[in-house]
Design a protein around this motif. Structure first.
Motif, PDB file in Angstrom:
ATOM      1  N   ALA A  76      28.926  12.663   9.459  1.00  0.00           N
ATOM      2  CA  ALA A  76      27.488  12.728   9.231  1.00  0.00           C
ATOM      3  C   ALA A  76      27.153  12.145   7.861  1.00  0.00           C
ATOM      4  O   ALA A  76      27.899  12.324   6.900  1.00  0.00           O
ATOM      5  N   GLN A  77      26.049  11.439   7.799  1.00  0.00           N
ATOM      6  CA  GLN A  77      25.567  10.883   6.539  1.00  0.00           C
ATOM      7  C   GLN A  77      24.082  11.220   6.421  1.00  0.00           C
ATOM      8  O   GLN A  77      23.310  10.993   7.348  1.00  0.00           O
ATOM      9  N   THR A  78      23.716  11.763   5.314  1.00  0.00           N
ATOM     10  CA  THR A  78      22.324  12.125   5.081  1.00  0.00           C
ATOM     11  C   THR A  78      21.629  10.993   4.344  1.00  0.00           C
ATOM     12  O   THR A  78      22.180  10.415   3.412  1.00  0.00           O
ATOM     13  N   SER A  79      20.426  10.697   4.783  1.00  0.00           N
ATOM     14  CA  SER A  79      19.616   9.698   4.090  1.00  0.00           C
ATOM     15  C   SER A  79      18.174  10.173   4.089  1.00  0.00           C
ATOM     16  O   SER A  79      17.784  11.019   4.894  1.00  0.00           O
ATOM     17  N   ARG A  80      17.396   9.644   3.206  1.00  0.00           N
ATOM     18  CA  ARG A  80      15.997  10.019   3.116  1.00  0.00           C
ATOM     19  C   ARG A  80      15.153   8.754   3.197  1.00  0.00           C
ATOM     20  O   ARG A  80      15.390   7.786   2.492  1.00  0.00           O
ATOM     21  N   CYS A  81      14.163   8.800   4.068  1.00  0.00           N
ATOM     22  CA  CYS A  81      13.237   7.692   4.209  1.00  0.00           C
ATOM     23  C   CYS A  81      11.927   8.086   3.526  1.00  0.00           C
ATOM     24  O   CYS A  81      11.274   9.045   3.962  1.00  0.00           O
ATOM     25  N   PRO A  82      11.527   7.383   2.478  1.00  0.00           N
ATOM     26  CA  PRO A  82      10.273   7.716   1.805  1.00  0.00           C
ATOM     27  C   PRO A  82       9.059   7.636   2.732  1.00  0.00           C
ATOM     28  O   PRO A  82       8.116   8.418   2.595  1.00  0.00           O
ATOM     29  N   GLY A  83       9.079   6.725   3.702  1.00  0.00           N
ATOM     30  CA  GLY A  83       7.980   6.617   4.648  1.00  0.00           C
ATOM     31  C   GLY A  83       7.868   7.844   5.527  1.00  0.00           C
ATOM     32  O   GLY A  83       6.774   8.395   5.730  1.00  0.00           O
ATOM     33  N   ILE A 138       4.836  10.658   5.734  1.00  0.00           N
ATOM     34  CA  ILE A 138       4.201  11.048   6.996  1.00  0.00           C
ATOM     35  C   ILE A 138       4.300  12.558   7.190  1.00  0.00           C
ATOM     36  O   ILE A 138       3.321  13.209   7.578  1.00  0.00           O
ATOM     37  N   GLU A 139       5.456  13.146   6.918  1.00  0.00           N
ATOM     38  CA  GLU A 139       5.608  14.594   7.073  1.00  0.00           C
ATOM     39  C   GLU A 139       4.707  15.350   6.106  1.00  0.00           C
ATOM     40  O   GLU A 139       4.099  16.361   6.475  1.00  0.00           O
ATOM     41  N   MET A 140       4.596  14.862   4.873  1.00  0.00           N
ATOM     42  CA  MET A 140       3.727  15.517   3.905  1.00  0.00           C
ATOM     43  C   MET A 140       2.270  15.458   4.370  1.00  0.00           C
ATOM     44  O   MET A 140       1.535  16.447   4.287  1.00  0.00           O
TER      45      MET A 140
END
Length: 100
Positions: free
Chosen positions: A64-71, A75-77
């Motif tokens: 597993a690799q964790t990444s974060r998408c600013p987009g 959208i979630e915010m």
């Protein structure tokens, strides 16, 4: 075959050899592609055979690799601001490129 599916054209036409009609080979390739795609997990994108040692796979085939998408984060915010109930029905949030 992914491009053939997206453009709805036979493989032979994609390769520059066909006239746009579906040959028996084109149909066989499309059916094989569809069967192969049906076996992929919609959640993680892997195939069960990749994990199954009896099918030549490996139980530790992936890590597993964790990444974060600013987009996605934005959208979630924004979605947290959408009201519940009737007022929030049908609200969709998308990203629009800002002009420089």
């Amino acid at each position: 075959m992914e491009l053939c599916e997206a453009y709805r054209i036979p493989h032979s036409q994609l390769m520059g050899a066909g006239d746009g009609r579906w040959s028996a080979l084109d149909r066989a390739k499309a059916l094989a592609w569809a069967a192969w795609q049906r076996d992929v997990c919609g959640g993680c994108g892997t195939w069960s055979a990749e994990w199954d040692e009896q099918q030549g796979g490996d139980r530790h085939a992936y890590v597993a690799q964790t990444s974060r998408c600013p987009g996605c984060e934005l959208i979630e915010m924004e979605s947290e601001q959408v009201p519940e109930g009737a007022e929030g029905r049908g609200v969709r949030i998308g990203l629009i490129k800002q002009s420089s």
